[in-house]
Design an enzyme around this catalytic site. Structure first.
Site, short mmCIF file in Angstrom:
data_model
loop_
_atom_site.label_atom_id
_atom_site.label_comp_id
_atom_site.label_asym_id
_atom_site.label_seq_id
_atom_site.Cartn_x
_atom_site.Cartn_y
_atom_site.Cartn_z
N ASP A 3 0.88 -1.20 0.03
CA ASP A 3 0.11 0.00 -0.03
C ASP A 3 0.88 1.26 0.01
O ASP A 3 1.40 1.67 -1.10
CB ASP A 3 -1.00 -0.30 1.35
CG ASP A 3 -1.92 0.77 1.11
OD1 ASP A 3 -3.27 0.73 1.55
OD2 ASP A 3 -1.68 2.17 0.63
N LYS A 15 -1.06 -0.97 -4.69
CA LYS A 15 -1.72 0.26 -4.76
C LYS A 15 -0.72 1.31 -5.24
O LYS A 15 -0.26 2.00 -4.51
CB LYS A 15 -2.44 0.72 -3.51
CG LYS A 15 -3.49 -0.42 -3.06
CD LYS A 15 -4.32 0.29 -1.92
CE LYS A 15 -5.17 -0.42 -1.05
NZ LYS A 15 -5.59 -0.03 0.35
N ASP A 22 -7.31 -8.39 6.65
CA ASP A 22 -8.29 -8.31 7.59
C ASP A 22 -8.75 -6.82 7.47
O ASP A 22 -8.03 -5.85 6.94
CB ASP A 22 -7.49 -8.66 9.15
CG ASP A 22 -6.62 -7.55 9.49
OD1 ASP A 22 -5.75 -7.03 8.47
OD2 ASP A 22 -6.65 -7.18 10.55
N ARG A 41 -10.17 -12.27 7.14
CA ARG A 41 -9.02 -12.89 6.37
C ARG A 41 -9.19 -14.31 5.43
O ARG A 41 -8.47 -14.57 4.59
CB ARG A 41 -7.72 -13.26 7.32
CG ARG A 41 -7.15 -12.17 8.08
CD ARG A 41 -5.79 -12.66 8.78
NE ARG A 41 -5.38 -11.49 9.94
CZ ARG A 41 -4.67 -10.47 9.48
NH1 ARG A 41 -4.44 -10.38 8.37
NH2 ARG A 41 -4.32 -9.61 10.48
O1 LIG Z 1 2.61 -0.91 2.27
P1 LIG Z 1 2.05 -0.84 3.48
O2 LIG Z 1 1.23 0.86 3.72
O3 LIG Z 1 3.29 -0.91 4.68
O4 LIG Z 1 0.72 -1.67 4.18
C1 LIG Z 1 1.06 -3.10 3.52
C2 LIG Z 1 1.00 -4.04 4.78
O5 LIG Z 1 0.00 -3.69 5.67
C3 LIG Z 1 -0.80 -5.00 6.05
O6 LIG Z 1 -0.20 -5.75 7.17
P2 LIG Z 1 -0.51 -5.19 8.66
O7 LIG Z 1 0.80 -4.28 9.06
O8 LIG Z 1 -1.97 -4.58 8.68
O9 LIG Z 1 -0.55 -6.46 9.61
P3 LIG Z 1 -1.32 -7.88 9.14
O10 LIG Z 1 -0.42 -8.50 7.72
O11 LIG Z 1 -1.05 -8.86 10.13
O12 LIG Z 1 -2.63 -7.79 8.71
C4 LIG Z 1 -0.35 -5.71 4.71
O13 LIG Z 1 -0.49 -7.14 5.08
C5 LIG Z 1 0.94 -5.37 4.28
O14 LIG Z 1 1.68 -6.35 5.20
N1 LIG Z 2 -6.88 -5.17 5.11
C1 LIG Z 2 -6.00 -4.34 4.42
N2 LIG Z 2 -4.83 -4.17 4.97
C2 LIG Z 2 -4.18 -3.16 4.37
N3 LIG Z 2 -2.87 -2.58 4.55
C3 LIG Z 2 -2.27 -1.81 3.68
N4 LIG Z 2 -3.51 -1.68 2.81
C4 LIG Z 2 -4.45 -2.27 3.26
C5 LIG Z 2 -5.78 -2.73 2.65
O1 LIG Z 2 -6.30 -2.33 1.68
N5 LIG Z 2 -6.61 -3.70 3.27
#
Ligand SMILES: O=P(O)(O)OC[C@H]1O[C@H](OP(=O)(O)OP(=O)(O)O)[C@H](O)[C@@H]1O
Ligand SMILES: Nc1nc2[nH]cnc2c(=O)[nH]1
Ligand SMILES: [Mg+2]
Length: 185
Positions: A107, A135, A163, A169
């Site tokens: 993201d 993205k 999630d 998930r």
């Molecule tokens: O490019 P970014 O803006 O850093 O976002 C991407 C990260 O965010 C989410 O993980 P999160 O840290 O929410 O933990 P999770 O994987 O346990 O859901 C996703 O799984 C990526 O690892």
């Molecule tokens: N679930 C979820 N986690 C994120 N972390 C960064 N981007 C996203 C998104 O679009 N969805």
């Protein structure tokens, strides 16, 4: 769990289970060619990458080992906190290994740009990134994954590992959450 279990919490399906699996198969074919003759250490980023890791790994013919890291980059909100902490480090010494980071989504790129820099200090033979989703409009870093499944709009998605407050998930597809779900928090 499927779309019907979500009631009206699901705004729309963005990527079907079949689209995801077909794309992962294409990615696996390219990865197999790139890593021919080598063994890959797949590094999954908990928790979101578990589904991509499970399905992508089983589509690879290249010999692989797997390890996992957990870093904190998001709370239960929908915006990047920007702060990255190691919650669980690798158990494997990646020195001289061919490392492929496996992610569900890039993201802002904050998680992976920090993680890539951290792993590069450990002397791996090579380091690449595979992510199912990206993205482009949300990018805050110039992180360049070698393997990308889909570029998607800058909207919050759930499912297939992704999630919202630890829910959704286990959806087999990637969908957009209805605004009333996150507006109420
Ligand atoms: O490019 P970014 O803006 O850093 O976002 C991407 C990260 O965010 C989410 O993980 P999160 O840290 O929410 O933990 P999770 O994987 O346990 O859901 C996703 O799984 C990526 O690892
Ligand atoms: N679930 C979820 N986690 C994120 N972390 C960064 N981007 C996203 C998104 O679009 N969805
Ligand atoms: Mg994650």
């Amino acid at each position: 769990m499927d779309a019907n279990d979500m009631g009206n919490d699901l705004k729309k399906v963005l990527l079907t289970e079949q689209q995801i699996q077909d794309r992962l198969a294409q990615m696996a074919e390219v990865i197999d060619k790139d890593y021919a003759g080598h063994e890959i250490l797949l590094v999954g980023v908990l928790r979101g990458a578990v589904m991509v890791m499970a399905d992508l790994a089983r589509k690879l013919h290249t010999p692989v080992q797997m390890d996992w890291m957990a870093v904190s980059s998001y709370g239960s909100g929908t915006k990047s906190s920007g702060v990255v902490r190691i919650l669980k480090d690798l158990d494997t010494d990646i020195k001289d290994r061919h490392v492929l980071i496996v992610e569900d989504i890039i993201d802002s790129g904050l998680t992976l740009s920090w993680l890539e820099a951290n792993l590069r200090t450990r002397g791996c033979a090579s380091l690449n990134i595979a992510t199912l989703l990206r993205k482009p409009d949300a990018a805050k870093t110039n992180i360049t994954p070698r393997y990308v499944g889909f570029d998607i709009p800058n909207e919050f998605v759930v499912g297939y590992g992704l999630d919202y407050a630890e829910k959704y998930r286990n959806l087999p597809f990637v969908g957009l959450l209805a605004p009333h779900v996150y507006e109420k928090h």
